[in-house]
Design an enzyme around this catalytic site. Structure first.
Site, mmCIF file in Angstrom:
data_model
loop_
_atom_site.group_PDB
_atom_site.id
_atom_site.type_symbol
_atom_site.label_atom_id
_atom_site.label_comp_id
_atom_site.label_asym_id
_atom_site.label_seq_id
_atom_site.Cartn_x
_atom_site.Cartn_y
_atom_site.Cartn_z
ATOM 1 N N ARG A 99 12.306 -7.894 -33.811
ATOM 2 C CA ARG A 99 12.189 -6.491 -33.375
ATOM 3 C C ARG A 99 12.709 -5.545 -34.453
ATOM 4 O O ARG A 99 12.151 -4.474 -34.703
ATOM 5 C CB ARG A 99 12.993 -6.271 -32.083
ATOM 6 N N LYS A 109 22.796 -11.503 -22.746
ATOM 7 C CA LYS A 109 24.067 -11.896 -23.368
ATOM 8 C C LYS A 109 25.226 -11.694 -22.399
ATOM 9 O O LYS A 109 26.137 -12.505 -22.323
ATOM 10 C CB LYS A 109 24.286 -11.088 -24.654
ATOM 11 N N LYS A 110 25.202 -10.584 -21.665
ATOM 12 C CA LYS A 110 26.295 -10.313 -20.721
ATOM 13 C C LYS A 110 26.271 -11.324 -19.567
ATOM 14 O O LYS A 110 27.301 -11.823 -19.149
ATOM 15 C CB LYS A 110 26.186 -8.880 -20.184
ATOM 16 N N ASP A 153 33.174 -7.499 -16.801
ATOM 17 C CA ASP A 153 33.011 -6.993 -18.175
ATOM 18 C C ASP A 153 32.334 -5.632 -18.148
ATOM 19 O O ASP A 153 31.782 -5.207 -17.115
ATOM 20 C CB ASP A 153 32.211 -7.986 -19.028
ATOM 21 N N LYS A 154 32.379 -4.982 -19.295
ATOM 22 C CA LYS A 154 31.768 -3.665 -19.474
ATOM 23 C C LYS A 154 30.893 -3.724 -20.711
ATOM 24 O O LYS A 154 31.200 -4.463 -21.654
ATOM 25 C CB LYS A 154 32.929 -2.690 -19.667
ATOM 26 N N HIS A 155 29.805 -2.963 -20.703
ATOM 27 C CA HIS A 155 29.007 -2.855 -21.922
ATOM 28 C C HIS A 155 28.733 -1.384 -22.198
ATOM 29 O O HIS A 155 28.435 -0.612 -21.281
ATOM 30 C CB HIS A 155 27.670 -3.602 -21.775
ATOM 31 N N SER A 156 28.829 -1.007 -23.468
ATOM 32 C CA SER A 156 28.523 0.372 -23.848
ATOM 33 C C SER A 156 27.291 0.368 -24.750
ATOM 34 O O SER A 156 27.113 -0.557 -25.547
ATOM 35 C CB SER A 156 29.713 0.964 -24.603
ATOM 36 N N THR A 216 32.925 -3.142 -31.666
ATOM 37 C CA THR A 216 34.266 -3.633 -31.306
ATOM 38 C C THR A 216 34.700 -4.785 -32.223
ATOM 39 O O THR A 216 35.858 -4.887 -32.616
ATOM 40 C CB THR A 216 34.248 -4.113 -29.836
ATOM 41 N N SER A 225 17.744 -7.835 -23.718
ATOM 42 C CA SER A 225 18.615 -8.250 -24.818
ATOM 43 C C SER A 225 20.081 -8.080 -24.426
ATOM 44 O O SER A 225 20.896 -9.000 -24.569
ATOM 45 C CB SER A 225 18.276 -7.407 -26.055
HETATM 46 N N1 URA Z 1 21.984 -3.834 -28.295
HETATM 47 C C1 URA Z 1 21.508 -5.078 -28.029
HETATM 48 O O1 URA Z 1 22.269 -6.028 -27.885
HETATM 49 N N2 URA Z 1 20.165 -5.249 -27.935
HETATM 50 C C2 URA Z 1 19.300 -4.220 -28.064
HETATM 51 O O2 URA Z 1 18.111 -4.435 -27.944
HETATM 52 C C3 URA Z 1 19.795 -2.931 -28.334
HETATM 53 C C4 URA Z 1 21.158 -2.770 -28.442
#
Ligand code: URA
Length: 440
Positions: A169, A188-189, A81-84, A121, A184
């Site tokens: 937060r 999740k990833k 996977d990729k995260h931006s 997305t 964070s």
């Molecule tokens: N995106 C996230 O999922 N968590 C953060 O803390 C900041 C951006």
């Protein structure tokens, strides 16, 4: 939880928390024995004092383990996977997920909604009629196994502690803490059960990091924590000093992503980011012998139409129209008012306030001011010109798609202010600024 006060005190005084203390805190977040005041104090203590690499890893793992962690025992390819970190006109995920799957990977992509001026997305996919972005975890896993790729929204089963901590937060000015951002994102990833991950860390006027030095630091930290948590991770640092492509707005970006996949039109900066991230991922996942080979594979998947076919299959499997890619405009209603906006003077685009461009899309109704707001998928900008291009009375800055005349007028004024025009053409920044290899 009697020791929670002690634990907050320890972090407040700049001391290092043990793995057991962090795990106990996150367990308390999950079972409600830690209250919102505790979370707020903890987040502020971390905001001021930071965390060691070890603490960041332990927080990430504890948050990952607060819910289900997906397992993929019987697949014949790597799970990638990729995260931006988010930007404007960043439709990379829509293209990269199917592209990488068409090269033999499995991509269980869990994506987010728009945040502030940046698009998400999930909001883009939700503009597709019939598309189901919340099929449930079991169906999601089945889709990934059968199709190679599925994209859904965040669910309460994966990393639920993050949802609670993020909400606190958000209202206590503690979002902008690097250890909290890293844990964070990664919790999740990592709950997706990945073999490898690639990060797109953006900087510039449309990104959360304004300069390359901050982006580099985040890239180093996040790749290191991911590797230490057992998931190899590299990062590209990419320029978000202008929108990444011609469109910004939900349906408009889906339409552009389809025309990219089918080869009708490919914005050069978007092409560069898509191919570079895909190449890294194919190499990291062992599907390509080198990054160059990954680049060749990604290009061939695009040019042969395999990536477009994979996208079409993914959309249909998740309830969208089977023939979306053949005539996408048929499935997306037009906004009421669609007209070009021209600059006040002719010349070359020298600078774009990209955050302002993203905010125009939000103001048109394409993003949210608060969490529960509805989105109008039709609105946004298309034909956005890039830095270095010339504009004049025939060539507009962009085309505004608005729901009302007054919305169009406000957007047009804001758009003119967001573009700086000069008489000399400026040297362009490359879109890929650098690469960070994750270190263990
Ligand atoms: N995106 C996230 O999922 N968590 C953060 O803390 C900041 C951006």
């Amino acid at each position: 939880m009697h020791q929670v006060k002690e634990l907050i005190l320890k972090k407040r005084d700049g001391k290092e928390l043990s793995a057991a203390e962090i795990a106990a805190f996150i367990e308390g977040v999950s079972n409600q024995t830690v209250n919102d005041a505790h979370i707020a104090a903890f987040a502020m203590a971390v905001w001021f004092n930071g965390m060691s690499l070890e603490e960041e890893r332990n927080l990430t793992l504890a948050m990952r383990d607060s819910g289900e962690v997906l397992a993929w025992p019987e697949l014949d390819g790597p799970v990638l996977d990729k995260h931006s970190t988010g930007g404007v006109g960043d439709m990379v995920s829509l293209i990269l997920g199917p592209l990488v799957a068409s090269c033999g990977a499995y991509v269980p992509m869990i994506s987010g909604r728009g945040l502030g001026h940046t698009g998400g997305t999930l909001d883009k996919l939700d503009s597709i009629p019939g598309f189901d972005s919340a099929p449930g975890i079991e169906k999601f896993q089945q889709l990934v196994c059968d199709q190679g790729v599925a994209i859904i929204g965040q669910t309460s089963e994966l990393a639920p502690a993050d949802r609670r901590i993020y909400a606190v937060r958000d209202v206590t000015s503690t979002v902008s803490s690097t250890p909290l951002i890293i844990s964070s994102i990664l919790s999740k990833k990592l709950a997706e059960g990945l073999d490898c991950l690639v990060m797109d860390i953006k900087f510039g006027s449309g990104a959360w990091m304004s300069n390359p030095a901050d982006a580099k630091k985040l890239a180093e930290d996040i790749t290191r924590v991911s590797c230490k948590a057992g998931v190899p991770c590299d990062a590209l640092i990419t320029d978000m000093d202008q929108p990444l492509a011609w469109s910004a707005g939900n349906a408009l970006e889906v339409i552009e992503a389809i025309s990219f996949l089918t080869g009708e039109a490919r914005h050069e900066r978007l092409r560069s980011v898509v191919l570079s991230l895909s190449a890294e991922l194919l190499y990291l996942g062992g599907l390509a012998a080198s990054v160059d080979e990954g680049h060749r594979q990604a290009l061939s998947a695009l040019d042969s139409g395999r990536a477009a076919e994979q996208f079409a299959k993914m959309i249909a499997a998740q309830g969208g129209p089977a023939d979306l890619i053949h005539n996408p405009r048929r499935f997306f209603p037009d906004a009421k008012v669609i007209r070009p906006v021209f600059a006040q003077q002719s010349g070359f685009i020298d600078r774009i306030d990209t955050r302002a461009v993203g905010s125009i899309v939000v103001s048109l109704g394409g993003g949210r001011h608060s969490a529960g707001d509805d989105i109008d998928p039709r609105v946004g900008l298309s034909g956005i010109r890039s830095v270095g291009e010339s504009v004049n009375s025939d060539v507009p800055l962009a085309i505004v798609h608005a729901a009302t005349e007054s919305g169009w007028n406000r957007a047009a004024d804001a758009l003119k202010s967001a573009f700086e025009i000069q008489q000399e053409r400026r040297e362009l920044n490359p879109v890929i600024f650098g690469k960070i290899k994750g270190k263990i």
